[in-house]
Design a protein around this motif. Structure first.
Motif, PDB file in Angstrom:
ATOM      1  N   SER A  30       4.329   1.766   5.434  1.00 57.55           N
ATOM      2  CA  SER A  30       3.440   1.102   4.018  1.00 57.55           C
ATOM      3  C   SER A  30       2.139   1.092   4.422  1.00 57.55           C
ATOM      4  O   SER A  30       0.673   1.436   5.113  1.00 57.55           O
ATOM      5  N   GLU A  31       2.313  -0.077   6.201  1.00 58.98           N
ATOM      6  CA  GLU A  31       1.195   0.838   6.585  1.00 58.98           C
ATOM      7  C   GLU A  31       1.220   1.934   7.587  1.00 58.98           C
ATOM      8  O   GLU A  31      -0.512   2.103   7.972  1.00 58.98           O
ATOM      9  N   TYR A  33       1.759   4.654   5.694  1.00 61.53           N
ATOM     10  CA  TYR A  33       0.447   4.995   4.685  1.00 61.53           C
ATOM     11  C   TYR A  33      -0.390   4.450   5.180  1.00 61.53           C
ATOM     12  O   TYR A  33      -1.632   5.951   5.403  1.00 61.53           O
ATOM     13  N   ASP A  34      -1.072   3.537   5.078  1.00 59.19           N
ATOM     14  CA  ASP A  34      -2.655   3.612   5.228  1.00 59.19           C
ATOM     15  C   ASP A  34      -3.477   3.646   6.601  1.00 59.19           C
ATOM     16  O   ASP A  34      -4.271   3.343   6.138  1.00 59.19           O
ATOM     17  N   GLY A  37      -5.524   7.547   5.099  1.00 59.69           N
ATOM     18  CA  GLY A  37      -6.299   7.612   5.684  1.00 59.69           C
ATOM     19  C   GLY A  37      -7.028   9.208   4.980  1.00 59.69           C
ATOM     20  O   GLY A  37      -8.260   9.018   5.088  1.00 59.69           O
ATOM     21  N   LYS A  39      -7.072  10.811   0.561  1.00 60.69           N
ATOM     22  CA  LYS A  39      -6.096  10.981  -0.624  1.00 60.69           C
ATOM     23  C   LYS A  39      -4.921  11.173  -1.099  1.00 60.69           C
ATOM     24  O   LYS A  39      -5.026  12.768  -0.189  1.00 60.69           O
TER      25      LYS A  39
END
Length: 154
Positions: A30-31, A33-34, A37, A39
């Motif tokens: 998840s980190e 994925y963030d 940057g 969409k």
């Protein structure tokens, strides 16, 4: 992941149950994925359990979490990969490999280790598939189950 205590270069990740370790691997994913940057959509895949090479499979295990990211627009694939190459080191990751692989598509591969989190990630830019996407594999170090527990496999 460099601080090793066995001959297979897989560091100890400490003591954990399989479920807790899988939750940690998903958090690491998840980190990452963030950091992408741009969409897009990530696949919703579960983590799995595998053995630590050369260790007692009843007491030691690794977690792997494969997933993919498809940008909303195919022309953002390069941007997503470049952002990961730039952003991962700012967040404790060391890029240990970057460049084209030996496949006929010459997919760009990025491998990074995070010694603090005891996880590695391999990211492959799949530019020539439809739709273009990133293929990610997050792998933990080698965990030991708490005394009295068994490795749960899923």
């Amino acid at each position: 992941m460099t601080d090793t205590n066995d001959s297979h270069d897989i560091p100890s990740a400490g003591t954990s149950t399989s479920e807790e370790a899988a939750a940690e691997a998903k958090k690491v994913s998840s980190e990452i994925y963030d950091l992408i940057g741009v969409k897009g959509k990530a696949s919703n895949t579960g983590a799995g359990v595998t053995e630590c090479s050369g260790k007692d499979r009843e007491k030691y295990f690794q977690i792997f979490h494969p997933w993919s990211f498809t940008p909303a627009s195919p022309d953002q694939l390069d941007e997503a990969m470049e952002r990961l190459k730039t952003e991962l080191p700012k967040h404790g990751w060391k890029v240990v490999e970057y460049g084209p692989d030996t496949s006929k598509n010459k997919n760009i591969n990025l491998t990074a280790d995070n010694d603090k989190k005891k996880h590695s990630v391999n990211i492959v830019e799949m530019a020539k598939i439809d739709p273009p996407s990133l293929s990610l594999m997050v792998v933990s170090g080698c965990y030991q189950v708490p005394d009295g527990e068994k490795v749960e496999r899923f």
